[in-house]
Design an enzyme around this catalytic site. Structure first.
Site, PDB file in Angstrom:
ATOM      1  N   LEU A 162       0.867  -1.179   0.000  1.00  0.00           N
ATOM      2  CA  LEU A 162       0.000   0.000   0.000  1.00  0.00           C
ATOM      3  C   LEU A 162       0.899   1.223   0.000  1.00  0.00           C
ATOM      4  CD1 LEU A 162      -2.720  -0.818   2.722  1.00  0.00           C
ATOM      5  CD2 LEU A 162      -3.047  -0.816   0.250  1.00  0.00           C
ATOM      6  N   ASP A 163       0.442   2.306  -0.646  1.00  0.00           N
ATOM      7  CA  ASP A 163       1.191   3.562  -0.593  1.00  0.00           C
ATOM      8  C   ASP A 163       1.347   3.998   0.861  1.00  0.00           C
ATOM      9  OD1 ASP A 163       1.286   3.604  -3.323  1.00  0.00           O
ATOM     10  OD2 ASP A 163      -0.316   5.085  -3.565  1.00  0.00           O
ATOM     11  N   ARG A 164       2.401   4.736   1.111  1.00  0.00           N
ATOM     12  CA  ARG A 164       2.686   5.186   2.481  1.00  0.00           C
ATOM     13  C   ARG A 164       1.506   5.918   3.114  1.00  0.00           C
ATOM     14  NH1 ARG A 164       8.001   8.734   4.352  1.00  0.00           N
ATOM     15  NH2 ARG A 164       7.437   8.899   6.547  1.00  0.00           N
ATOM     16  N   THR A 166      -1.680   5.717   2.301  1.00  0.00           N
ATOM     17  CA  THR A 166      -2.936   4.963   2.269  1.00  0.00           C
ATOM     18  C   THR A 166      -3.023   4.064   3.491  1.00  0.00           C
ATOM     19  OG1 THR A 166      -2.862   4.948  -0.153  1.00  0.00           O
ATOM     20  CG2 THR A 166      -4.350   3.382   0.897  1.00  0.00           C
TER      21      THR A 166
END
Length: 336
Positions: A162-164, A166
């Site tokens: 997951l993106d940082r 998110t």
């Protein structure tokens, strides 16, 4: 007479010290490979098993015959088979101090974010602002923190990312077989991930699919930006459903059919409905309005994940609740 006990005590201490030194000396190790560890390269297996030993040292031990399989010399690329017997010569491993302390507040809080755990998997509600792994100037990420919380786990590996910024459902494998099983599900699109995003403006009910191709661009600063490029980009698809309408904003559910970098964020932007507080693909005025209402992070949350359990073969659905700050923001918005 008063000195005799002192002499005996001294001799006893000497014997104990010698025994302690003997116990501290590294010994020959024998490991029999089971189904769980078969199929992988021996160098990768040893890096996980002999934590703290540099890769170059392991290669040197293989060349010298200090590490053998079934009494034979092997090369680092040798693939392990079931019932292989490894003989590992005595190796003194320098104990590395953990860079992650379980006493750190952010790490300790992760225990409460675990949504599901058994002998194969951990599913955790990843906090926004925490990278999934260390690197690029970060001393540690979520996977390093989990390893500190679970020091006895033989392995802990990210199944996906997951993106940082998110938050939400993130799956971590505790066994290599589980990792392989879930990666195959990802490859064959048997894993379904649903996200909740608060976006700018009135998202049209009829806009249920965005299929713009995406291309990654690496800037000179090292920053990665994704752009729409229907000629050279990779095919991408995100499906959307309106969950709630607010004055000036819409809460949508996003289902990424493909898994491109920043896919949901860019597909929202190109549709004219940027996600709230998106530093890369956001809308300045909308973000300012949301910030005034108390939002301090990207409003993108991996709300649920569906997959087949690698052991029981049962279809599982795991949900991650919104963090209180996002729930609080929604109460401040006026419903349409």
């Amino acid at each position: 007479m008063s000195q005799k006990p002192l002499v005996k005590k001294s001799e006893s201490q000497k014997i104990q010290a010698e025994k302690s030194q003997e116990n501290d000396r590294p010994k020959v190790r024998f490991i029999t490979i089971d189904e769980e560890d078969s199929g992988q390269r021996i160098d990768n297996f040893l890096l996980k098993t002999l934590k703290g030993v540099p890769k170059s040292h392991l290669y040197r031990l293989c060349r010298k015959g200090e590490i053998r399989v079934n009494k034979k010399r092997i090369k680092p690329e040798y693939k392990l088979a079931i019932d292989d017997v490894l003989r590992i010569a005595p190796i003194r491993i320098s104990e590395k101090k953990d860079t992650v302390s379980t006493g750190l507040n952010i790490v300790a809080k992760l225990e409460k974010q675990i949504l599901f755990e058994d002998d194969r998997l951990i599913v955790i509600n990843k906090p926004s602002g925490m990278a999934v792994h260390g690197g690029s100037g970060l001393s540690f990420g979520l996977i390093e923190a989990l390893r500190a919380l679970r020091p006895d786990a033989r392995m802990l590996e990210l199944v996906h990312r997951l993106d940082r910024d998110t938050s939400g459902c993130l799956v971590v494998a505790k066994k290599r077989s589980a990792l392989r099983h879930l990666h195959e599900q990802l490859r064959t699109k048997k894993v379904q991930k649903f996200y909740h995003a608060l976006v700018k403006g009135h998202w049209p009910t009829k806009l249920t699919r965005v299929t713009e191709a995406l291309k990654k661009n690496d800037l000179k600063s090292g920053e990665r930006v994704v752009v729409v490029d229907n000629i050279n980009g990779k095919a991408s698809e995100t499906r959307y459903k309106v969950l709630e309408r607010y004055r000036g904003a819409t809460l949508v559910r996003a289902f990424p059919v493909t898994g491109r970098t920043h896919q949901i964020r860019v597909h929202c932007q190109v549709s004219g409905h940027s996600i709230a507080m998106d530093a890369k693909y956001g809308h300045e005025d909308f973000d300012a309005d949301m910030k005034n209402k108390g939002l301090t992070r990207l409003f993108l949350h991996a709300a649920s994940i569906e997959f087949v359990h690698p052991k029981t073969e049962e279809r599982m659905t795991i949900e991650a609740p919104l963090e209180p700050s996002l729930e609080k923001l929604l109460t401040k918005l006026v419903k349409e």
